[in-house]
Design an enzyme around this catalytic site. Structure first.
Site: not given
Ligand code: PEP
Length: 256
Positions: A13-14, A100, A218, A239-240
Site C-alpha cells: 500500500w506504500k 524495495h 505495474s 502496488g497501485g
Molecule cells: C511496488 O511498489 O512494489 C509495485 C509493484 O508498484 P506498482 O504495482 O504500482 O508498479
C-alpha cells in the site's frame, strides 16, 4: 507457475490510505476472499507501520496475512524514527518487504543493510520478501543480469539453504514500478528463470524449485493472468492495483 510452490499475491500500500480507508479495503477483501472457497493463493497486505496492528486485528482468523513495508537494520536502541523486527512481531506482522526499490532509491538502502534486515527478520520468525530489480539505464546498457546477481549475492546469498527457504524473492524492474510499463512476459520469464538458476547454483535444485519468486511492476487485473501463467512466476507484489478491493481480488484469482 509450478504447483509445488506457494502462490503469493501481496499488496504494497506504500504511503497511501487513511486508517478508515485501510480498514474498509481490508473488510471488502475479507468478504470477497470468504466467497472464494477454492482459492489457494497466499495473500499478504503490507500497510504503513501505523496501521499494522489494526489490520492484524481485522485479518486474524482469516487466510490473509499482514506485513510491514520495511524494518530497522538494528535490533533496538537509540535509532529515532526506526521500527525494529521485534516491534513488528509484537503487533502481528508475519512478513516484511526488504530492499524495495523506493527504499533503495530515496533512502539509499544498500544490499548490505538489506542483508542485516533479512537476518533480523528471520530471527523473529518474520518472512523477508527480498525485493530486487534493475533500473532502466541498467537494462538499456544490458547490465540487468549483473545487477540482479549482485543484489542476490550481497543481500541474501549469505544465508544457509534452510534459512533461505523461508524467504520470498520479488523481482521488480524499477522501470516498471508505478509507471504503467510492465515487463513483457518474455522479459519476466527470462529474469525469473535466471534468478532460479542462480539459486540452484548457490544452493540446490530443490531449494530453487521451492522458492516463490514474485513479479512486481505495474501488475494489474488485465495482465496478471498472463504473468502468473509463466513457468517461473509464482505470483505478484502489487502496488497501485492493490488499493482497490475488486482489482486486487481479480489479481488474487488470476492463477490458472
Ligand atoms: C511496488 O511498489 O512494489 C509495485 C509493484 O508498484 P506498482 O504495482 O504500482 O508498479
Amino acid at each position: 507457475m509450478n504447483d509445488s510452490r506457494k502462490k503469493i499475491v501481496a499488496g504494497n500500500w506504500k504511503m497511501n490510505l487513511s486508517l478508515q480507508e485501510a480498514q474498509s479495503l481490508t473488510a471488502e477483501l475479507l468478504g470477497m476472499i470468504q466467497d472464494e472457497k477454492n482459492n489457494d493463493s497466499h495473500v499478504y497486505l503490507f500497510p504503513p507501520f501505523v496501521y499494522i496492528n489494526n489490520i492484524y486485528r481485522q485479518i486474524q482468523n482469516s487466510t490473509i496475512n499482514v506485513g510491514a513495508q520495511n524494518c530497522a537494520d538494528q535490533i533496538s536502541g537509540a535509532y529515532t524514527g526506526e521500527t525494529s523486527v521485534t516491534m513488528l512481531n509484537s503487533v502481528g506482522a508475519s512478513a516484511v518487504l526488504i530492499g524495495h526499490s523506493e527504499r533503495r532509491t530515496y533512502y539509499h538502502e544498500s544490499n548490505q543493510s538489506c542483508a542485516n534486515k533479512i537476518n533480523l527478520a528471520l530471527q523473529q520468525g518474520i518472512i523477508p520478501f527480498y525485493c530486487i530489480g534493475e533500473t532502466l539505464n541498467e537494462r538499456n546498457s544490458n547490465q540487468q543480469f549483473n545487477i540482479i546477481e549482485k543484489q542476490l549475492m550481497e543481500g541474501i546469498f549469505h544465508l544457509g539453504a534452510e534459512e533461505f527457504s523461508k524467504c520470498v524473492i520479488a523481482y521488480e524492474p524499477v522501470w516498471a514500478i508505478g509507471t504503467g510499463l510492465t515487463a513483457s512476459p518474455d522479459q519476466a520469464q527470462e529474469m525469473h528463470a535466471f534468478i532460479r538458476k542462480l539459486i540452484t547454483e548457490k544452493y540446490d535444485a530443490t531449494t530453487a524449485n521451492n522458492c516463490s519468486i514474485l513479479y512486481g511492476g505495474s501488475c494489474n487485473d488485465q495482465n496478471a493472468k498472463e504473468l502468473f501463467s509463466l513457468p517461473d512466476v509464482d505470483g505478484g507484489l502489487i502496488g497501485g492495483a492493490s488499493l482497490k478491493s475488486r482489482s486486487f481480488m481479480n489479481i488474487i484469482k488470476a492463477f490458472q
